[in-house]
Design an enzyme around this catalytic site. Structure first.
Site, PDB file in Angstrom:
ATOM      1  N   THR A   1      18.387  -0.811  13.500  1.00 54.78           N
ATOM      2  CA  THR A   1      19.459  -1.791  13.634  1.00 54.78           C
ATOM      3  C   THR A   1      19.418  -2.725  12.435  1.00 54.78           C
ATOM      4  OG1 THR A   1      20.445  -3.511  15.028  1.00 54.78           O
ATOM      5  CG2 THR A   1      18.048  -3.415  14.968  1.00 54.78           C
TER       6      THR A   1
ATOM      7  N   ASN B   1      20.588  -5.737  13.049  1.00 55.95           N
ATOM      8  CA  ASN B   1      20.721  -6.975  13.811  1.00 55.95           C
ATOM      9  C   ASN B   1      19.351  -7.642  13.970  1.00 55.95           C
ATOM     10  OD1 ASN B   1      20.959  -8.912  15.851  1.00 55.95           O
ATOM     11  ND2 ASN B   1      22.405  -7.696  17.044  1.00 55.95           N
TER      12      ASN B   1
ATOM     13  N   HIS C   1      17.171  -4.431  31.099  1.00 51.76           N
ATOM     14  CA  HIS C   1      17.274  -2.983  30.962  1.00 51.76           C
ATOM     15  C   HIS C   1      16.376  -2.482  29.826  1.00 51.76           C
ATOM     16  CE1 HIS C   1      20.244  -5.203  28.731  1.00 51.76           C
ATOM     17  NE2 HIS C   1      20.652  -4.171  28.024  1.00 51.76           N
TER      18      HIS C   1
ATOM     19  N   ASP D   1      20.481   2.334  22.358  1.00 50.59           N
ATOM     20  CA  ASP D   1      21.917   2.282  22.583  1.00 50.59           C
ATOM     21  C   ASP D   1      22.081   1.785  24.000  1.00 50.59           C
ATOM     22  OD1 ASP D   1      24.427   2.762  21.175  1.00 50.59           O
ATOM     23  OD2 ASP D   1      24.878   4.059  22.878  1.00 50.59           O
TER      24      ASP D   1
END
Length: 197
Positions: free
Chosen positions: A7, A9, A182, A67
């Site tokens: 990523t 991010n 999650h 994802d």
């Protein structure tokens, strides 16, 4: 030892580092600086593997890729794999959240069930691949609340909270979110694989 997270991010890199540190304190999560692959998969697993394979090939390091998205029962599991693009290709988190709230405007509480899904792929430079999934069940609020989290967090109310004290993930501390999310649930499945690195 280093593992690259596929990523660009920095928020996700920091979140993953905090989660990984509970399992493997010696493992340093670093951000990916290579080209962004086209995420043209139709499942969370497809896209996680696309990203992890690209990062492992580019860096020569073991690579993790997540994802994830929100899946709403009354919408047949959507936005799902399209969560980041729900309001269009700009990946506008505020527009995504507002569109989802608007679509559910007249839906009563008993029918607002939803869950966050995180699928994490681990790909080693030698080509070994593993995929794990974590699910965080709950329901959607009628309006956003809290100043924490990102994406759909401010409208997601996780199951298991005391009646009358239900809060959105936007009201959670970072520690609360990382203990229950999650991604944390997926990492519980991933922990034995990280131990083998």
């Amino acid at each position: 030892m280093k593992v690259v997270l596929a990523t660009h991010n920095p928020h996700k890199v920091a979140e993953f580092q905090q989660i990984v540190a509970r399992v493997r304190p010696d493992l340093e999560v670093v951000g990916y600086d290579g080209p962004e692959p086209v995420e043209d998969g139709v499942t969370f697993a497809d896209n996680a593997l696309i990203k992890a394979r690209a990062a492992a090939a580019h860096t020569g390091l073991p690579a993790l890729a997540d994802d994830s998205g929100i899946c709403v029962d009354v919408l047949g599991g959507s936005p799902g794999v399209f969560s980041a693009y729900w309001a269009g290709q700009k990946k506008d988190a505020v527009a995504n959240l507002e569109l989802l709230l608007d679509q559910l405007r007249d839906i009563a509480d008993p029918h607002r069930a939803a869950h966050f899904t995180s699928t994490i792929a681990l790909v080693s430079p030698d080509g070994a691949e593993k995929v794990v999934t974590g699910i965080w069940p709950g329901r959607l609020a009628h309006a956003a609340s809290g100043g924490g989290g990102f994406g759909y967090d401010p409208i997601f109310i996780p199951d298991g909270q005391p009646a009358g004290e239900e809060r959105s993930v936007g009201d959670f501390t970072d520690e609360e979110k990382q203990a229950q999310s999650h991604r944390a649930r997926a990492f519980e499945e991933l922990a034995p694989l990280l131990a083998d690195l």
